[in-house]
Scaffold this motif. Structure first.
Motif, short mmCIF file in Angstrom:
data_model
loop_
_atom_site.label_atom_id
_atom_site.label_comp_id
_atom_site.label_asym_id
_atom_site.label_seq_id
_atom_site.Cartn_x
_atom_site.Cartn_y
_atom_site.Cartn_z
N UNK A 4 29.27 61.27 50.87
CA UNK A 4 29.66 62.24 49.86
C UNK A 4 31.00 62.91 50.19
N UNK A 5 31.32 63.02 51.48
CA UNK A 5 32.62 63.62 51.83
C UNK A 5 33.78 62.80 51.26
N UNK A 23 47.49 56.23 52.75
CA UNK A 23 46.20 56.69 53.25
C UNK A 23 45.74 55.84 54.42
N UNK A 24 45.11 56.51 55.38
CA UNK A 24 44.30 55.78 56.35
C UNK A 24 42.86 56.08 55.98
N UNK A 25 42.08 55.04 55.74
CA UNK A 25 40.66 55.26 55.47
C UNK A 25 39.88 54.75 56.67
N UNK A 26 39.19 55.66 57.31
CA UNK A 26 38.39 55.29 58.47
C UNK A 26 36.98 54.99 57.98
N UNK A 145 40.86 55.34 63.82
CA UNK A 145 42.26 55.62 63.54
C UNK A 145 43.05 55.93 64.81
N UNK A 146 42.36 56.25 65.89
CA UNK A 146 43.08 56.56 67.12
C UNK A 146 43.75 55.34 67.72
N UNK A 147 43.42 54.17 67.18
CA UNK A 147 44.08 52.97 67.68
C UNK A 147 45.41 52.70 66.98
N UNK A 148 45.75 53.52 65.99
CA UNK A 148 47.03 53.32 65.30
C UNK A 148 48.12 54.16 65.97
N UNK A 154 50.73 60.10 61.40
CA UNK A 154 51.30 61.36 60.92
C UNK A 154 51.89 61.23 59.51
N UNK A 155 52.11 60.01 59.05
CA UNK A 155 52.67 59.83 57.71
C UNK A 155 51.61 59.50 56.66
N UNK A 156 50.37 59.44 57.09
CA UNK A 156 49.30 59.08 56.16
C UNK A 156 48.32 60.24 56.00
N UNK A 157 47.73 60.28 54.83
CA UNK A 157 46.62 61.20 54.65
C UNK A 157 45.36 60.47 55.13
N UNK A 158 44.47 61.21 55.79
CA UNK A 158 43.31 60.55 56.38
C UNK A 158 42.06 60.82 55.57
N UNK A 159 41.37 59.75 55.24
CA UNK A 159 40.07 59.89 54.56
C UNK A 159 39.05 59.16 55.43
N UNK A 160 37.84 59.66 55.41
CA UNK A 160 36.81 59.00 56.20
C UNK A 160 35.64 58.63 55.32
#
Ligand SMILES: [Zn+2]
Length: 280
Positions: A4-5, A23-26, A145-148, A154-160
């Protein structure tokens, strides 16, 4: 509700027209979560702007039909069967996007297993992300995402896409003990105990620190109740100010990345502890 998040975050992005260009989607699992990623892409591209995640059956539209069938021309997927995404693949992607969209719509590229970007392909991609065409959206998928590279993160918005609920995070007595040692500056006197009982291997250490980060964010947001065990940690954290907690989160986030390299756990913990002593 599971996921849901992610769904709320995407609904917010779409209804507030706050689409970012990268976007980075984890995610946890490509089999289950990939469909949600494509639902997000449909929300970006579909002309039916009333669409939301909960009622994504636009049904009538050609765009969604083409996306469902994998035939939408302005979605490019970068993936590999090998252990690295090569620089040439990113250059090819840039070439594919050289000409404007014939459909006069946004264009999307998805990089699966973005942690497989090596230094050369990361840097090529970085230039692409840094000079965005207004109609191109980047979506990088990863389980961690810590592997990137930091410069990409820092240039992407992060979604999980994450089943983890804050209330699912369970700390144990060992976690509390570790934080007592940090706070009392007695980590070195309890060193063997900690290495033999708490940070036994890289995998469990990784999980613990991910839990710490989630817990600390929960603490900063003060949006949940704390059970008895957690209230012990809560009391410890109360000795720090909010800025110090943010620094702690930042140290954890940067240090858990290094767990992946061929690092010795004892050296890793030494380094972590020195950083906490110096920076917090
Ligand atoms: Zn549609």
């Amino acid at each position: 509700m599971k996921k849901s998040n992610f769904i709320n975050a995407v609904n917010n992005i779409i209804s507030n027209n706050k689409l970012s260009h990268a976007y980075i989607i984890e995610l946890n699992n490509y089999d289950d979560d990939y469909k949600l990623v494509f639902d997000f892409i449909k929300l970006i591209l579909c002309n039916n702007k009333e669409n939301k995640f909960d009622n994504l059956n636009c049904g009538s539209c050609n765009i969604c039909y083409l996306i469902d069938n994998g035939n939408y021309p302005d979605i490019k997927i970068v993936e590999t069967d090998t252990n690295a995404i090569r620089k040439e693949q990113i250059i090819q992607l840039q070439d594919d996007f050289k000409n404007k969209s014939l459909l006069d719509n946004k264009r999307v590229y998805v990089i699966k297993e973005a942690e497989k970007l090596n230094l050369a392909s990361s840097n090529t991609l970085l230039k692409f992300i840094e000079e965005p065409e207004p109609d191109i959206i980047a979506i990088l998928l990863t389980k961690n995402r810590y592997k990137l590279l930091d410069t990409i993160i820092s240039r992407c918005q992060i979604l999980k896409i994450d089943d983890t609920n804050f209330s699912d995070i369970k700390l144990d007595d060992y976690d509390i003990r570790f934080f007592e040692c940090i706070f009392n500056k007695s980590l070195f006197t309890n060193y063997n105990f900690i290495l033999n009982n708490i940070f036994i291997d890289k995998n469990s250490t990784f999980i613990r620190f991910n839990n710490f980060i989630t817990y600390f964010i929960k603490y900063l947001k003060e949006d949940s109740c704390f059970d008895d065990l957690e209230s012990n940690l809560y009391n410890i954290l109360n000795n720090y100010n909010l800025n110090q907690i943010s620094v702690l989160i930042n140290i954890f986030e940067t240090e858990i990345k290094k767990l992946d390299y061929n690092v010795n756990l004892k050296l890793w913990l030494d380094n972590l502890y020195s950083r906490i002593l110096l920076e917090v």
